[in-house]
Design a protein around this motif. Sequence first.
Motif, mmCIF file in Angstrom:
data_model
loop_
_atom_site.group_PDB
_atom_site.id
_atom_site.type_symbol
_atom_site.label_atom_id
_atom_site.label_comp_id
_atom_site.label_asym_id
_atom_site.label_seq_id
_atom_site.Cartn_x
_atom_site.Cartn_y
_atom_site.Cartn_z
ATOM 1 N N ASN A 161 -29.630 -1.554 92.057
ATOM 2 C CA ASN A 161 -31.039 -1.403 91.719
ATOM 3 C C ASN A 161 -31.463 -2.435 90.668
ATOM 4 N N VAL A 162 -30.646 -2.627 89.644
ATOM 5 C CA VAL A 162 -30.929 -3.605 88.597
ATOM 6 C C VAL A 162 -30.988 -5.002 89.188
ATOM 7 N N ARG A 163 -30.017 -5.330 90.015
ATOM 8 C CA ARG A 163 -29.949 -6.637 90.676
ATOM 9 C C ARG A 163 -31.232 -6.909 91.469
ATOM 10 N N ALA A 164 -31.640 -5.957 92.276
ATOM 11 C CA ALA A 164 -32.821 -6.125 93.125
ATOM 12 C C ALA A 164 -34.094 -6.289 92.293
ATOM 13 N N LYS A 165 -34.250 -5.482 91.264
ATOM 14 C CA LYS A 165 -35.468 -5.560 90.435
ATOM 15 C C LYS A 165 -35.560 -6.894 89.695
ATOM 16 N N ILE A 166 -34.444 -7.361 89.145
ATOM 17 C CA ILE A 166 -34.455 -8.640 88.432
ATOM 18 C C ILE A 166 -34.742 -9.780 89.407
ATOM 19 N N ASP A 167 -34.081 -9.785 90.548
ATOM 20 C CA ASP A 167 -34.324 -10.841 91.540
ATOM 21 C C ASP A 167 -35.781 -10.862 91.988
ATOM 22 N N ASN A 168 -36.378 -9.694 92.173
ATOM 23 C CA ASN A 168 -37.790 -9.630 92.564
ATOM 24 C C ASN A 168 -38.681 -10.258 91.499
ATOM 25 N N LYS A 169 -38.410 -9.972 90.239
ATOM 26 C CA LYS A 169 -39.219 -10.540 89.147
ATOM 27 C C LYS A 169 -39.025 -12.051 89.040
ATOM 28 N N ILE A 170 -37.795 -12.514 89.203
ATOM 29 C CA ILE A 170 -37.531 -13.961 89.167
ATOM 30 C C ILE A 170 -38.356 -14.650 90.251
ATOM 31 N N ASP A 171 -38.320 -14.101 91.449
ATOM 32 C CA ASP A 171 -39.056 -14.695 92.570
ATOM 33 C C ASP A 171 -40.569 -14.562 92.387
ATOM 34 N N GLU A 172 -41.010 -13.413 91.931
ATOM 35 C CA GLU A 172 -42.441 -13.154 91.743
ATOM 36 C C GLU A 172 -43.063 -14.120 90.742
ATOM 37 N N PHE A 173 -42.375 -14.361 89.621
ATOM 38 C CA PHE A 173 -42.912 -15.202 88.559
ATOM 39 C C PHE A 173 -42.494 -16.669 88.669
ATOM 40 N N GLY A 174 -41.581 -16.996 89.579
ATOM 41 C CA GLY A 174 -41.081 -18.365 89.656
ATOM 42 C C GLY A 174 -40.387 -18.778 88.373
ATOM 43 N N ILE A 175 -39.562 -17.895 87.875
ATOM 44 C CA ILE A 175 -38.908 -18.046 86.572
ATOM 45 C C ILE A 175 -37.843 -19.132 86.589
ATOM 46 N N LYS A 176 -37.751 -19.869 85.479
ATOM 47 C CA LYS A 176 -36.700 -20.867 85.331
ATOM 48 C C LYS A 176 -35.546 -20.342 84.466
ATOM 49 N N ASN A 177 -35.870 -19.655 83.357
ATOM 50 C CA ASN A 177 -34.852 -19.175 82.427
ATOM 51 C C ASN A 177 -34.866 -17.651 82.354
ATOM 52 N N LEU A 178 -33.721 -17.091 81.950
ATOM 53 C CA LEU A 178 -33.564 -15.642 81.915
ATOM 54 C C LEU A 178 -32.814 -15.231 80.654
ATOM 55 N N ILE A 179 -33.334 -14.209 79.988
ATOM 56 C CA ILE A 179 -32.656 -13.630 78.826
ATOM 57 C C ILE A 179 -32.399 -12.156 79.109
ATOM 58 N N PHE A 180 -31.144 -11.757 78.969
ATOM 59 C CA PHE A 180 -30.760 -10.349 79.072
ATOM 60 C C PHE A 180 -30.717 -9.772 77.665
ATOM 61 N N ASP A 181 -31.522 -8.754 77.404
ATOM 62 C CA ASP A 181 -31.508 -8.059 76.112
ATOM 63 C C ASP A 181 -30.718 -6.759 76.286
ATOM 64 N N PHE A 182 -29.547 -6.716 75.669
ATOM 65 C CA PHE A 182 -28.642 -5.574 75.794
ATOM 66 C C PHE A 182 -28.780 -4.576 74.640
ATOM 67 N N SER A 183 -29.877 -4.641 73.889
ATOM 68 C CA SER A 183 -30.060 -3.777 72.712
ATOM 69 C C SER A 183 -29.776 -2.308 72.991
ATOM 70 N N ASP A 184 -30.252 -1.816 74.129
ATOM 71 C CA ASP A 184 -30.161 -0.390 74.428
ATOM 72 C C ASP A 184 -29.195 -0.066 75.574
ATOM 73 N N VAL A 185 -28.249 -0.969 75.817
ATOM 74 C CA VAL A 185 -27.211 -0.697 76.816
ATOM 75 C C VAL A 185 -26.004 -0.140 76.074
ATOM 76 N N ASN A 186 -25.579 1.058 76.469
ATOM 77 C CA ASN A 186 -24.452 1.674 75.765
ATOM 78 C C ASN A 186 -23.155 1.671 76.561
ATOM 79 N N PHE A 187 -23.230 1.248 77.837
ATOM 80 C CA PHE A 187 -22.016 1.154 78.652
ATOM 81 C C PHE A 187 -22.228 0.121 79.744
ATOM 82 N N MET A 188 -21.183 -0.663 80.022
ATOM 83 C CA MET A 188 -21.211 -1.605 81.132
ATOM 84 C C MET A 188 -19.811 -1.715 81.712
ATOM 85 N N ASP A 189 -19.727 -1.713 83.046
ATOM 86 C CA ASP A 189 -18.439 -1.913 83.703
ATOM 87 C C ASP A 189 -18.469 -3.217 84.488
ATOM 88 N N SER A 190 -17.481 -3.422 85.344
ATOM 89 C CA SER A 190 -17.377 -4.677 86.092
ATOM 90 C C SER A 190 -18.571 -4.915 87.020
#
Length: 111
Positions: free
Chosen positions: A27-56
């Motif tokens: 779900n995260v992958r799809a939403k980010i890809d949609n926004k990249i395509d929608e806005f024609g984005i060149k650069n991307l910043i991931f803000d992990f401030s409120d992420v409390n767990f991440m796996d592979s």
Amino acid sequence: MLLKFSKRGNTLIVSMCGELDHHSAENVRAKIDNKIDEFGIKNLIFDFSDVNFMDSSGIGVVIGRYKKITEYGGRVGIVSLKPNIKRVFELGGLFKIIKEYKNIEEAIESF
């Protein structure tokens, strides 16, 4: 996982809240890809401030977006990693290809 998007010039900032794991990765992958395509984005910043767990699966999300952005000649940055998330990045070797910044402003300035 809750995602908040903001745009500064040609940079998309993705603020994430929750757990980035096998349950949320697609779900995260799809939403980010949609926004990249929608806005024609060149650069991307991931803000992990409120992420409390991440796996592979989260590593896969980050690397996949890195590949997509670099194909456009852009750059990817990471901000606000908690120690346990930073450890996942270190073990996954992500810091070899993606730089961690102190904050969003520093990342945008370096782009």
